[in-house]
Design a protein around this motif. Structure first.
Motif, mmCIF file in Angstrom:
data_model
loop_
_atom_site.group_PDB
_atom_site.id
_atom_site.type_symbol
_atom_site.label_atom_id
_atom_site.label_comp_id
_atom_site.label_asym_id
_atom_site.label_seq_id
_atom_site.Cartn_x
_atom_site.Cartn_y
_atom_site.Cartn_z
ATOM 1 N N PRO A 47 0.516 -1.649 -0.525
ATOM 2 C CA PRO A 47 0.001 0.251 0.131
ATOM 3 C C PRO A 47 0.715 1.542 -0.805
ATOM 4 C CG PRO A 47 -0.163 -1.814 1.880
ATOM 5 C CD PRO A 47 0.677 -2.066 1.028
ATOM 6 N N LEU A 48 0.271 2.086 -0.460
ATOM 7 C CA LEU A 48 1.031 3.740 -0.884
ATOM 8 C C LEU A 48 1.272 4.477 0.601
ATOM 9 C CD1 LEU A 48 -1.850 6.152 -2.509
ATOM 10 C CD2 LEU A 48 0.835 5.269 -2.847
ATOM 11 N N GLY A 49 2.362 4.779 1.185
ATOM 12 C CA GLY A 49 3.317 4.804 2.293
ATOM 13 C C GLY A 49 2.714 6.652 2.345
ATOM 14 N N PRO A 50 3.429 7.253 3.338
ATOM 15 C CA PRO A 50 3.305 8.964 3.381
ATOM 16 C C PRO A 50 3.029 9.365 2.435
ATOM 17 C CG PRO A 50 3.736 7.934 5.558
ATOM 18 C CD PRO A 50 3.900 6.979 4.813
ATOM 19 N N ALA A 62 -12.388 4.689 -3.420
ATOM 20 C CA ALA A 62 -10.901 4.392 -2.799
ATOM 21 C C ALA A 62 -10.653 4.842 -1.364
ATOM 22 C CB ALA A 62 -10.008 5.514 -3.944
ATOM 23 N N VAL A 63 -11.501 6.619 -1.278
ATOM 24 C CA VAL A 63 -11.714 6.686 0.214
ATOM 25 C C VAL A 63 -12.684 6.360 1.230
ATOM 26 C CG1 VAL A 63 -12.784 9.052 1.491
ATOM 27 C CG2 VAL A 63 -11.967 9.293 -0.738
ATOM 28 N N ALA A 100 -7.204 -2.692 -2.021
ATOM 29 C CA ALA A 100 -8.114 -1.829 -2.815
ATOM 30 C C ALA A 100 -8.917 -0.142 -3.035
ATOM 31 C CB ALA A 100 -10.087 -2.363 -2.466
ATOM 32 N N ALA A 101 -8.315 0.149 -1.852
ATOM 33 C CA ALA A 101 -7.917 1.651 -1.946
ATOM 34 C C ALA A 101 -6.791 2.071 -3.037
ATOM 35 C CB ALA A 101 -7.555 2.596 -0.666
ATOM 36 N N TYR A 104 -7.315 4.820 -5.813
ATOM 37 C CA TYR A 104 -7.269 5.719 -5.996
ATOM 38 C C TYR A 104 -6.574 5.941 -7.398
ATOM 39 C CZ TYR A 104 -3.359 9.172 -5.159
ATOM 40 O OH TYR A 104 -2.108 10.228 -4.745
ATOM 41 N N SER A 105 -5.605 4.516 -8.148
ATOM 42 C CA SER A 105 -4.820 4.757 -9.337
ATOM 43 C C SER A 105 -6.329 4.774 -10.607
ATOM 44 C CB SER A 105 -4.711 3.617 -9.714
ATOM 45 O OG SER A 105 -3.274 3.543 -8.761
#
Length: 563
Positions: free
Chosen positions: A66-69, A212-213, A230-231, A235-236
């Motif tokens: 998942p996305l890192g900050p 996404a949210v 899934a987020a 998002y993508s």
């Protein structure tokens, strides 16, 4: 090596046999695959996990991180013919053309790399709680407060023909829980439900943004890796859809659903607790609103929702990311009339504007008279503010208790305004101390303190005393307290005050699952450690220049979100 027998022989007593039931397969959910247990493959959540009280992590890839900050979502390469300058991201005076705006083209053509992480070593700081914080990738930090693992995930109540099972699942979670916890005001007219959901049902682009949210918020509250995956995918997909819309857009009016989707990308980064990406989305939203002709050119419901989101995020961004934003004249046209009490702003709109004015004071540091006149004017504005200064339409279903909570939160913002004013002037004084002493013959501290009617420690104590009377339960009005708590923690040297701040932020993080609260706590840990080290390095009676929290933000290169 002997071959397997062609006929099935009875197993020996020492052999282990699989229990009866559904066979283990590679197509099962992530939770069952990790445990190497049978999975019935029910979607979106398998029944075996639910029966055992486990969080089903869904059916995404186990290898997608998942996305890192601080992940770099957009490529930032500048055009060879146009050297990159500091003013290149500022809002131009004329209304730009969507099709020819180079800045917007850079945003819309960025390459999504949601699993990028820095491979170099990052500085780590010891926090007061004993955990370590990775300053470059805060999500790698240890010792984070564990969020609730008993989140009630709504079971699907049916299937909507044109939506996938996952879309139905995340839309239902957003409807029942996310929309309530991601606002600062709950009512029957909550636009996260009343506006976004009906529009998303007819807009695949907006549906991806909502999901996404929703998926990210669920992941924050349940630690579900499947929801994280899934987020990232939604998002993508939202970014891809926006690039398609902007790439095909040449004339006419940019659709409202595209504008709303960009607004939700800002929301996504706040929920994620990003420290590197949200400014890109907020600047993009600003450009698109100007290109569209302002909020007055939009449908009123969409305009009011985006206005509240933009004003809240933009004004808070000016506090912690002052050099990254240009002043804007975006406003609601007067023909719209009296605004509704907004789900993000509540009673704090004037206070947010005052804080944005405070953020601009460093620009006046070389003009002492103008600086002191501005400080005096800001002080007067804080003193005379009341929650009834601006008339609002009260949304349907808003209770008297809700309005009382909004008023108390706004009072905390006023105290935070006084604290922030002291903080800003102290930093200006430290930065220009020698210059001011030469020019005026006296210490800066002797010049400006009398201009602020409320002492800093009184404002801090009043704010925290008020917070201690709040239950800080899941009434969403309390989720707006991040900034008052953060600035109080930064400006108080009292250990008891720090404990109140961290304890209160812990409750906000636990109850609302919004990642920016975790980032605020992490920055406080770094800041306190640095300040305490500076104090320890100075002997009794020795003069010292204390580090300011904005110094830490700039040193780390964070785009801190306090909204």
């Amino acid at each position: 090596m002997s071959a397997f027998p062609l006929t099935k022989s009875p197993p020996s007593k020492k052999c282990r046999t699989r229990q009866s039931g559904t066979a283990w397969t590679r197509s099962g959910c992530l939770t069952c695959k990790k445990r190497r247990k049978a999975c019935d493959k029910t979607k979106p959540s398998c029944n075996n996990c639910l029966k055992q009280g486990r969080t089903c992590e869904g059916y995404g890839s186990m290898w997608v991180e998942p996305l890192g900050p601080s992940a770099q979502v957009f490529s930032k390469s500048a055009s060879p013919s146009e050297p990159k300058t500091e003013s290149s991201s500022r809002l131009p005076s004329p209304v730009p053309s969507v099709s020819s705006d180079a800045w917007l083209e850079t945003w819309s053509s960025g390459q999504v790399t949601p699993w990028n992480r820095s491979t170099g070593s990052s500085p780590r700081y010891h926090s007061p709680t004993g955990s370590y914080i990775n300053a470059e990738n805060p999500e790698d930090s240890s010792g984070d407060l564990e969020l609730s693992t008993e989140v009630v995930v709504p079971r699907p109540q049916g299937h909507i023909s044109h939506l996938s099972g996952n879309e139905t699942h995340y839309l239902q979670y957003h409807m029942e829980q996310g929309s309530r916890l991601l606002a600062n005001l709950e009512s029957d007219d909550n636009p996260l439900r009343s506006i976004l959901i009906p529009r998303a049902m007819s807009s695949p682009l907006l549906m991806k943004a909502v999901c996404a949210v929703s998926a990210l918020h669920l992941a924050n509250r349940s630690h579900g890796f499947g929801a994280h995956t899934a987020a990232v995918n939604y998002y993508s997909g939202t970014l891809s859809g926006l690039r398609s819309v902007l790439g095909n857009f040449t004339t006419g009016i940019l659709p409202d659903d595209a504008m709303l989707a960009v607004g939700l990308l800002c929301k996504y980064e706040i929920v994620r607790g990003s420290v590197k990406q949200w400014v890109v989305h907020l600047n993009a939203l600003q450009r698109l609103i100007v290109s569209r002709g302002g909020f007055a050119s939009m449908d009123r419901d969409a305009a009011e929702f985006l206005r509240g989101l933009f004003v809240y995020a933009y004004q808070m961004a000016r506090i912690s990311n002052r050099n990254r934003f240009a002043p804007t004249d975006i406003s609601i046209d007067s023909s719209i009339g009296i605004p509704k009490l907004d789900i993000y702003i509540g009673y704090t709109e004037q206070l947010l504007e005052i804080c944005a004015r405070i953020a601009e004071l460093p620009a006046l540091k070389n003009n002492t008279m103008a600086l002191y006149l501005s400080v005096s004017s800001i002080n007067e504005s804080l003193l005379t503010w009341t929650h009834t200064s601006t008339p609002y339409i009260i949304p349907q279903g808003t209770t008297a208790a809700t309005l009382t909570r909004l008023q108390l939160v706004a009072e905390c913002f006023r105290d935070a305004g006084f604290t922030y004013l002291h903080s800003t002037m102290e930093r200006i004084s430290r930065v220009s101390e020698m210059e001011t002493a030469v020019r005026t013959g006296m210490s800066p501290a002797e010049n400006w303190t009398y201009l602020i009617s409320t002492p800093k420690q009184l404002a801090i104590r009043r704010c925290l005393a008020r917070v201690e009377t709040f239950p800080l339960d899941d009434h969403c009005e309390y989720s707006a307290l991040t900034f008052p708590l953060f600035i109080s923690g930064c400006e108080s040297d009292d250990i008891a005050d720090r404990e109140v701040v961290i304890r209160s932020l812990d409750k906000l993080q636990y109850n609302f699952g919004i990642g920016n609260v975790r980032r605020a706590k992490e920055l406080l840990g770094i800041f306190w450690a640095r300040r305490d080290a500076d104090v320890g390095a100075c002997g009794p009676g020795m003069d010292r220049k204390q580090v300011h929290w904005l110094d830490i933000v700039e040193e780390l290169g964070w785009e801190l979100i306090l909204a």
